[in-house]
Enzyme design. Sequence first.
Site, PDB file in Angstrom:
ATOM      1  N   ASP A 239     -14.603  43.280 -77.183  1.00 47.34           N
ATOM      2  CA  ASP A 239     -15.630  43.463 -77.933  1.00 47.34           C
ATOM      3  C   ASP A 239     -16.534  42.286 -78.546  1.00 47.34           C
ATOM      4  OD1 ASP A 239     -15.287  46.050 -77.259  1.00 47.34           O
ATOM      5  OD2 ASP A 239     -14.132  46.454 -79.339  1.00 47.34           O
ATOM      6  N   ASP A 252     -11.645  43.715 -82.009  1.00 48.05           N
ATOM      7  CA  ASP A 252     -11.811  44.927 -81.435  1.00 48.05           C
ATOM      8  C   ASP A 252     -12.269  46.337 -82.574  1.00 48.05           C
ATOM      9  OD1 ASP A 252     -11.645  46.437 -79.097  1.00 48.05           O
ATOM     10  OD2 ASP A 252      -9.566  47.090 -79.358  1.00 48.05           O
ATOM     11  N   LYS A 254     -13.131  49.903 -83.392  1.00 47.33           N
ATOM     12  CA  LYS A 254     -12.737  51.049 -83.186  1.00 47.33           C
ATOM     13  C   LYS A 254     -13.484  52.208 -84.044  1.00 47.33           C
ATOM     14  CE  LYS A 254      -9.868  49.698 -79.727  1.00 47.33           C
ATOM     15  NZ  LYS A 254     -10.153  50.308 -78.346  1.00 47.33           N
TER      16      LYS A 254
END
Length: 342
Positions: A239, A252, A254
Amino acid sequence: MKMKFFQTICRQLRSSKGFSVESATPVAFSTSSYSCGRKKKVNPYEEVDQEKYSNLVQSVLSSRGLTHTPESLLKEDALLYGPVIRHKPPKQDEDTRMPQNWFPIFNPERNDKSNASDPSVPLKIPLQRNLIPSVTRVLQQTMTKQQVFWLERWKQRMILELGEDGFKEYTSNVFLQGKRFHEALESILSPQETVKERDENLKSGYIESVQHILKDVSGVRALESAVQHETLNYIGLLDCVAEYQGKLCVIDWKTSEKPKPFLRDTFDNPLQVVAYMGAMNHDTNYSFQVQCGLIVVAYKDGSPAHPHFMDEELCSQYWAKWLLRLEEYTEKKKNQNIQKPE
């Protein structure tokens, strides 16, 4: 005097019902010279056939002096209590197992401070789809039985509530929301972002959720960029690579419908992060090295996101677990190829 007393006792016994006492010859004086008329009661133990059990008794008594061995004791226990059910050793925990083919997560030939100056444009290397497995695929194919059970249980419950079509629509919307969230973050963190785009993206509940995190993010090095580990043979699409509170991290992003305040709540996400780190640190497309990870869990209602920072030591621990999962995936694929008919 004594004789008179004894005769008196005998008279009383004669008058008692069921007893008869006969006088013995007056020559000898003894209490055994008198006997009762009733038959002597038979001892019940005398009715047992002693000969029948003599061999058994003799073997039991004689075995006391014998020297037992472990084998003889096991045979004796098996005779008395049945066969022994041997305890199976517990399955070796992942925390104690080590990968057979160890490979370092960090590149000793690369300095984490190399090219420290922020690039004018973050790297965005496209992902090349090929036969090399992705990080996501490896993790999906090596989930534990417990993970598979809970995932299937959740799916069945959702289907009962929403129906088959409703569940498909739900999963499609979740995927679309995640995609838009990542696109919005990419435009916010990209230098080419305009004020208008920033204002549009801030309307998202997920973006509102991560605002306090974005304040600590700077020096973006890569966005939605592919990585490949040529030695371990896997690929991935990370990412973001940027500094968080002054430390360069693989970040990352989420989304979640329920709070995940602890790192353990993120399941396999830490393995995903370290897999990207290890690949990027050995990928020739990148000149820098990352030694930390960050998982950010954002919420649709705009409540503050939970950041989960992973330092160098924690990343190393999860890296060992990732290598085990990668070996498990490779072994499964190998066995599948062997079983395929020619």
